[in-house]
Design a protein around this motif. Structure first.
Motif: not given
Ligand code: FAD
Length: 434
Positions: A12, A36, A46, A227, A372
């Protein structure tokens, strides 16, 4: 809990929540599960949350520009309130310095022109007017601080850049994820927190749902891996990594916070700047601060870590990034113990995400976001919902990649760009720039 859903989204974060929203909007009974306590508490929380429109590929650029309109009209896109208020998109624009390393942006300018994305060519004087604290001496190549040549000018000056007005940042990425959760719930979606998916049963080649750490089984014919840095571990639970040519790995990243120099008002004059000459990107932060991230120069370590146990303390890397930025802004003061964040990118082999099905029927993935893809969450949500519909209705996406028509931009994405079975894309920056 022994319920049945039409789809389960693992994660999420901002992208998982956006996929949950679009699946709910398409009429599916959908459950987002996250280990989480709340939406956006993983790497999303972050994120620097920079919204920019320049990428190395045409399809990556188009997807980013499409999602820009959703950030710009965030309340309309969500269509539902949030008791915590809405995240804000600050459209301060983005300046990208022209350097030899980025080919003086000729390919990027060609790509954005094809998509009618607005941009302005800025010469050195225009840059100095907008950013009077900047010194435009050239420094490339980037160095570590123990290199005696660190901060030694390389000769000559940067002579221009390209400014993109359709860019900026989102002030609170965690809140943005919560906004998506509330919008998904308003459309019928459900969220379950503090539960880890520990097994993904597969029978006769099709996913059956998920098993959670409290022993419950949740059944669904569709499961989506969103994830983040755990993407590889989750794929392994389903045996979905077998036919992938592109893999993902969690890479540790540091972002350092510095105070703006005296007299520089970040809220009024700050903008996102991508500066490959000093291998830094920066963005304004509240409290007259500036966030300094790395553009991943070759001299820096690419630290692959275990997402379940990595060092969250800032290291010398943060100070190195701050001093690299001080090359550009000589009036900057760098604290001996700076503040900042440490988190993980989920990096693919070519730093381009995977938005695809898998070799297991019903199991999909939106992973490899490579630092990104925050900005692309709305577009990725639509793409994945459409892909799931296409494949579940018999579309052979592996034989013929599904064309995906964008919502706000006159462009059809060739979704093979984001295939798990693609070749490494040689046009990529192989960095956070995608
Ligand atoms: C320091 C940093 C700076 C960034 N800056 C930028 C930026 O400026 N611009 C930009 O476009 N992108 C940026 N990014 C990238 C961007 O933040 C990510 O691409 C995006 O947040 C990914 O979202 P997500 O939902 O895929 O993953 P996440 O936010 O990583 O969410 C994944 C979720 O899955 C859950 N999870 C994992 N395994 C399991 C499991 N087995 N069971 C249940 N839950 C699970 C975790 O708890 C987590 O909450 C940055 C990333 C970082 C780390």
């Amino acid at each position: 809990m022994s319920e049945t859903y039409d789809a389960i989204v693992i994660g999420a974060g901002v992208i998982g929540a956006a996929i949950g929203l679009e699946l709910a909007r398409s009429g599916r009974r959908v459950l987002n599960v996250d280990r989480l306590p709340a939406a956006g508490y993983g790497s999303t929380g972050n994120s620097c949350a920079i919204i920019r429109v320049h990428y190395s590929t045409l399809d990556g650029t188009a997807l980013a520009y499409d999602s820009y309109f959703d950030w710009k009209g965030w309340a309309d896109y969500l269509g539902a309130p949030d008791e915590r208020g809405l995240a804000e998109f600050r459209d301060c624009g983005c300046l990208v310095m022209k350097t030899e390393q980025n080919g003086r942006l000729t390919r990027i300018v060609d790509t954005v022109s094809r998509l009618n994305i607005p941009f302005e060519e800025w010469d050195a004087d225009r840059i100095r007017t907008a950013l009077p604290i900047y010194d435009l001496k050239r420094y490339w190549p980037a160095r570590r601080m123990d290199d005696p040549a660190f901060a030694t000018p390389a000769g000559g000056q940067l002579d221009g850049g390209v400014y993109f007005p359709t860019a900026g940042y989102v002030n609170d990425p965690q809140l943005a994820s919560h906004n998506l959760q509330r919008a998904a719930e308003a459309a019928g979606g459900r969220f379950l927190f503090n539960r880890t998916v520990v097994a993904i049963p597969v029978a006769n080649g099709r996913v059956q749902g998920v098993e959670l750490d409290d022993g419950t089984r949740v059944a669904a014919p569709v499961v989506v891996n969103v994830a983040g840095p755990h993407s590889g571990k989750v794929n392994a639970l389903a045996g979905a990594e077998r036919d992938m040519t592109i893999t993902t790995r969690p890479i540790r990243q540091e972002v350092v916070h510095v105070d703006a120099p005296d007299g520089f008002d970040v809220a009024r004059s700050g903008m996102v700047v991508s500066d490959s000459d000093i291998a830094c990107y920066v963005r304004p932060e509240t409290g007259n601060h500036i966030l300094v991230g790395s553009e991943d120069p070759e001299c820096d370590p690419r630290e692959v870590v275990d997402p379940d146990g990595f060092d969250r303390n800032l290291s010398e890397q943060a100070i190195t990034q701050a001093y690299r930025f001080a090359q550009r802004v000589p009036s900057l003061t760098v604290a001996s113990r700076p503040k900042g964040v440490v988190d993980l990118y989920d990096v693919s082999d070519d730093w381009i995400p995977i938005y695809d099905r898998s070799c297991v029927d019903g199991f999909f993935m939106a992973i490899g976001t490579s630092g990104n893809q925050f900005k692309n969450a709305p577009g990725a949500g639509r793409l994945m919902a459409r892909l799931i519909e296409h494949v579940e209705n018999g579309g052979d996406h592996d034989a013929r990649a599904m064309p995906f028509h964008l919502k706000h931009v006159e462009h059809t994405v060739d979704t093979a760009t984001f295939s798990r079975r693609r070749r490494v894309n040689p046009d990529s920056s192989f960095s956070v720039l995608g």
